[in-house]
Enzyme design. Structure first.
Site, PDB file in Angstrom:
ATOM      1  N   THR A 347      42.677  44.500  45.019  1.00 48.42           N
ATOM      2  CA  THR A 347      43.402  44.913  43.828  1.00 48.42           C
ATOM      3  C   THR A 347      43.228  46.405  43.584  1.00 48.42           C
ATOM      4  O   THR A 347      42.129  46.942  43.712  1.00 48.42           O
ATOM      5  CB  THR A 347      42.911  44.127  42.601  1.00 48.42           C
ATOM      6  OG1 THR A 347      43.060  42.730  42.853  1.00 48.42           O
ATOM      7  CG2 THR A 347      43.681  44.500  41.358  1.00 48.42           C
ATOM      8  N   CYS A 430      40.137  34.475  42.172  1.00 42.11           N
ATOM      9  CA  CYS A 430      40.088  35.683  41.340  1.00 42.11           C
ATOM     10  C   CYS A 430      39.193  35.428  40.130  1.00 42.11           C
ATOM     11  O   CYS A 430      39.402  34.465  39.385  1.00 42.11           O
ATOM     12  CB  CYS A 430      41.486  36.084  40.891  1.00 42.11           C
ATOM     13  SG  CYS A 430      41.511  37.558  39.841  1.00 42.11           S
ATOM     14  N   LYS A 469      42.664  31.471  49.436  1.00 44.43           N
ATOM     15  CA  LYS A 469      41.389  32.187  49.334  1.00 44.43           C
ATOM     16  C   LYS A 469      40.642  31.634  48.130  1.00 44.43           C
ATOM     17  O   LYS A 469      41.192  31.593  47.021  1.00 44.43           O
ATOM     18  CB  LYS A 469      41.615  33.688  49.186  1.00 44.43           C
ATOM     19  CG  LYS A 469      40.332  34.513  49.254  1.00 44.43           C
ATOM     20  CD  LYS A 469      40.661  36.004  49.269  1.00 44.43           C
ATOM     21  CE  LYS A 469      39.397  36.833  49.503  1.00 44.43           C
ATOM     22  NZ  LYS A 469      38.487  36.798  48.337  1.00 44.43           N
ATOM     23  N   HIS A 499      35.059  33.077  50.063  1.00 46.30           N
ATOM     24  CA  HIS A 499      34.190  34.164  49.623  1.00 46.30           C
ATOM     25  C   HIS A 499      32.861  33.538  49.209  1.00 46.30           C
ATOM     26  O   HIS A 499      32.835  32.678  48.327  1.00 46.30           O
ATOM     27  CB  HIS A 499      34.828  34.911  48.455  1.00 46.30           C
ATOM     28  CG  HIS A 499      34.075  36.127  48.024  1.00 46.30           C
ATOM     29  ND1 HIS A 499      34.487  36.927  46.988  1.00 46.30           N
ATOM     30  CD2 HIS A 499      32.938  36.685  48.492  1.00 46.30           C
ATOM     31  CE1 HIS A 499      33.634  37.917  46.835  1.00 46.30           C
ATOM     32  NE2 HIS A 499      32.687  37.798  47.736  1.00 46.30           N
ATOM     33  N   ASN A 532      33.962  35.579  54.069  1.00 47.25           N
ATOM     34  CA  ASN A 532      34.140  36.857  53.382  1.00 47.25           C
ATOM     35  C   ASN A 532      32.888  37.154  52.556  1.00 47.25           C
ATOM     36  O   ASN A 532      32.372  36.277  51.864  1.00 47.25           O
ATOM     37  CB  ASN A 532      35.378  36.797  52.481  1.00 47.25           C
ATOM     38  CG  ASN A 532      35.538  38.044  51.629  1.00 47.25           C
ATOM     39  OD1 ASN A 532      35.870  37.944  50.455  1.00 47.25           O
ATOM     40  ND2 ASN A 532      35.312  39.211  52.190  1.00 47.25           N
ATOM     41  N   ASP A 534      30.075  40.902  52.119  1.00 44.20           N
ATOM     42  CA  ASP A 534      28.975  41.777  52.540  1.00 44.20           C
ATOM     43  C   ASP A 534      29.038  42.198  54.004  1.00 44.20           C
ATOM     44  O   ASP A 534      27.999  42.521  54.583  1.00 44.20           O
ATOM     45  CB  ASP A 534      27.621  41.107  52.267  1.00 44.20           C
ATOM     46  CG  ASP A 534      27.421  40.760  50.802  1.00 44.20           C
ATOM     47  OD1 ASP A 534      28.020  41.433  49.960  1.00 44.20           O
ATOM     48  OD2 ASP A 534      26.683  39.799  50.508  1.00 44.20           O
ATOM     49  N   ALA A 557      36.310  43.348  53.031  1.00 44.11           N
ATOM     50  CA  ALA A 557      36.838  43.796  51.748  1.00 44.11           C
ATOM     51  C   ALA A 557      36.196  45.112  51.318  1.00 44.11           C
ATOM     52  O   ALA A 557      36.645  46.188  51.712  1.00 44.11           O
ATOM     53  CB  ALA A 557      36.618  42.697  50.693  1.00 44.11           C
TER      54      ALA A 557
END
Length: 692
Positions: A347, A430, A469, A499, A532, A534, A557
């Site tokens: 984002t 999110c 996701k 994630h 996803n 680190d 990311a």
């Protein structure tokens, strides 16, 4: 290193601590002790005391008492009506600083089609007298193929060529960008006249169709069709129409349109069965149709918008045939994410210019920023801009976010019709409050049946791969994706990215990769699982791939935000000790891509500056390899205040917004008066109020 960042270790000698306290010097810690406390082990010769922070947020430092402005409470602001504010905006547009874009592009006052009625100024000489000075560098549109479309308003006007025609300017605008939002489609969305036959048909099959949300019902039961057709007393398309039935005018007029198209069919008491178009776009009635008492409300539009209406009508198929020709989820096109470097949808910072930078540095898969389904269906141009695609993005997807199956399914169908994408990703992780409070994002993790409906409706509407996701859970310690992973593939998803954090955790702890491995092992074979969290070096990538062979790939990311050359490191399998000059070249590429995307006029320059500053708020966390006692750097390490190997590297290591502005001025010229900046992200937020 500051005194606040250094604490006495458990194994330190009391006498050494006393001596250090007496001399007001911090006790030196070993690199291992610093790493244990998540502090970056910078070599001691590069450490420095933290710089003093000015109390004011402006770039000029602290404000003196003589120049200090009065408090806001002492300023009485005049209240203005909406009409007065609107009048002032119009007058501002009429000022010489807001020259007509058409006149600025061509340099000819007579080229504007609105003439005196134009809301912008046409005074070219007055604009030239007050236009800002040119910036250093060359206009990004100055080439044999892409002349500048901004004309006089371009901040690089002195580098323009004079032998460029207006036709060439219009033809070359945004040639390298795709998924440009159509004004015709936007008007239909504004008027709520867009219909979604595929989505509504799938929602009806699943029992999820909201009767109040659809004006044009494409899939109608046979019995309702027969009743409606009997009440429509049509003879060769010229007879009267009985609209007393409960069926809507739109459904009846669709049958009349088909009956008119089949005027060569012999007359009979029974009308042909209703045929289902591939895609239907509702349009307003024409004046000729109104005079003839014929309601023409729906126009058939095939996937190729240039196809004539007659050919599109010939491509219609019955609902039975359409159901028989629909692909099974296993027969859909599948994108192989294995071993591909996937840049996560980010984002604000994951804009098109940033994705182009990452493509140059080795990214294989890119995905657009998260777009809200409700905003897309309302025709918001700013939301559709998030779906833009550059020609260099050879494997590209878009990410959407919605709370309900009908909203997501219709947005998916609209994107499939209007955009060129390889896959569509649905964000179900999110953590932002404004998204979660509407039932979207991470809120879907608490409602598995709605999550199922969203995935089934989206995957059944389009043939493109649907990916999702998610996070490990909504609340900390209550992981639940492992119980859903076996069903997600059966619902129609091609891939799932996990994630390794909960919604409540945000970014305050390390990602739980052991749990990601468990989910990857439990997943069925057709479902690809991506991890996803680190990933900040090629060693992190190698470790996750080696620990779990069932993992298809890893999504990168924040690691790409801090150092976008991480893709190069993974492909070359080495740590890059990149210099400050090379980092500045990467920023220059971003600025050039940003000017091509947002424009080279004043507005485009300042938009590019804003997004550059957002990115610099992440890149300042990078610590060069040559300055570390232990490599590689970890993403959760807090960098101390340190000197770089040169002045530019020291400037890039600063976490002060004033220093970020200095870097932007090196690339985009002096900032406007009164310019301030504060980054949007809060990556270390941890919401303890929701622990219960």
């Amino acid at each position: 290193m500051s005194d606040s960042e250094v604490q006495l270790g458990e194994g330190q000698n009391d006498s050494a601590a006393a001596a250090a306290a007496a001399s007001n010097l911090p006790v030196e810690k070993t690199p291992e002790e610093l790493v244990a406390k998540a502090v970056a082990p910078v070599k001691r010769e590069f450490l420095r005391p933290p710089p003093l922070r000015p109390s004011s947020n402006n770039r000029g430092g602290a404000v003196s008492e003589e120049k200090a402005e009065p408090p806001q409470s002492a300023i009485v602001k005049e209240k203005k009506s909406k009409r007065q504010l609107k009048r002032e905006r119009r007058e501002q547009k009429k000022s010489t600083s807001h020259i007509c874009p058409v006149v600025a592009k061509t340099g000819d006052v007579s080229s504007c089609p609105y003439n005196d009625k134009c809301r912008f100024s046409h005074d070219i000489e007055a604009y030239k007298d007050q236009r800002p000075d040119d910036l250093e560098g060359e206009c990004p549109f100055v080439s044999a193929e892409e002349p500048c479309p901004y004309g006089l308003t371009c901040r690089f006007l002195g580098t323009h060529r004079e032998d460029v025609s207006v036709e060439c300017i219009n033809a070359c605008r945004n040639r390298s960008e795709m998924n440009v939002f159509s004004k015709d489609v936007q008007k239909l969305l504004w008027k709520n006249k867009m219909s979604f036959p595929k989505a509504d048909a799938k929602l009806k099959d699943l029992g999820l169709l909201k009767h109040a949300n659809s004006k044009a019902k494409i899939s109608v039961d046979k019995e309702d069709d027969q009743i409606a057709l009997r009440k429509c007393q049509v003879t060769n398309g010229n007879g009267p129409i009985d609209l007393t039935d409960k069926d809507s005018e739109m459904e009846i007029s669709a049958r009349i349109t088909e009956n008119d198209a089949a005027d060569e069919t012999p007359e009979s008491n029974e009308l042909p069965p209703l045929k289902k178009p591939k895609c239907v776009v509702s349009e307003c009635c024409s004046s000729e149709a109104e005079d003839a008492d014929v309601f023409v409300v729906e126009k058939v539009v095939s996937e190729n918008c240039n196809q004539p209406e007659a050919e599109a009508t010939a491509d219609m198929v019955t609902p039975e045939a359409d159901r028989s020709l629909k692909l099974h989820p296993r027969e859909k096109k599948i994108i192989d994410f294995r071993e591909k470097l996937y840049l996560a949808p980010l984002t604000t910072v994951g804009n098109l210019p940033f994705r182009r930078v990452c493509k140059v540095l080795g990214a294989d898969v890119t995905c657009g920023e998260m777009a809200m389904c409700t905003n897309l269906l309302q025709g918001q141009a700013s939301e559709w801009a998030l779906l833009r695609r550059h020609t260099s993005e050879d494997l590209f997807g878009v990410q959407i976010c919605g709370a309900f199956p009908d909203t997501v399914a219709r947005a998916v169908e609209l994107i499939d019709q209007e955009c060129s994408v390889d896959f569509i990703d649905i964000n179900m992780g999110c953590p932002i409050d404004i998204v979660v409070n509407k039932g979207a994002g991470s809120a879907l993790l608490m409602k598995p049946m709605r999550l199922k409906g969203v995935v089934e409706a989206a995957s059944g509407t389009v043939e493109k791969p649907i990916t999702i996701k998610v996070r490990t859970a909504y609340f900390e310690g209550k992981n639940r994706i492992d119980s859903l992973i076996a069903d997600i593939g059966n619902w129609g998803a091609s891939a799932v990215t996990i994630h390794g954090r909960s919604r409540q955790q945000r970014y305050s702890k390390l990602a739980d990769w052991e749990y990601i491995y468990q989910c990857a092992i439990k997943a069925p074979d057709p479902l690809q699982v991506l991890g996803n969290g680190d990933i900040f070096s090629y060693l992190d990538w190698n470790k996750h791939k080696a620990d779990c062979p069932e993992l298809s790939s890893c999504m990168i990311a924040r690691g790409a935000l801090v150092k976008p050359w991480i893709f190069t490191e993974i492909k070359e399998q080495r740590h890059l000790d990149i210099s400050s000059g090379e980092r500045l070249d990467i920023l220059k590429n971003f600025v050039r891509f940003g000017l091509e995307h947002w424009g080279s006029d004043t507005k485009g320059v300042e938009t590019t500056r804003r997004f550059l500053l957002e990115w610099l708020s992440y890149t300042c966390r990078y610590i060069p390899v040559g300055l570390l006692d232990i490599i590689p750097q970890r993403l959760n390490w807090r960098p101390p205040s340190y000197y770089g190997r040169d002045d530019l590297e020291t400037l890039m290591a600063s976490d002060s917004a004033a220093d970020w502005l200095r870097i932007s001025e090196m690339l985009l010229g002096k900032v406007p008066d009164g310019f301030t900046f504060a980054p949007k992200h809060k990556s270390n937020a941890y919401d303890t109020a929701e622990n219960g």
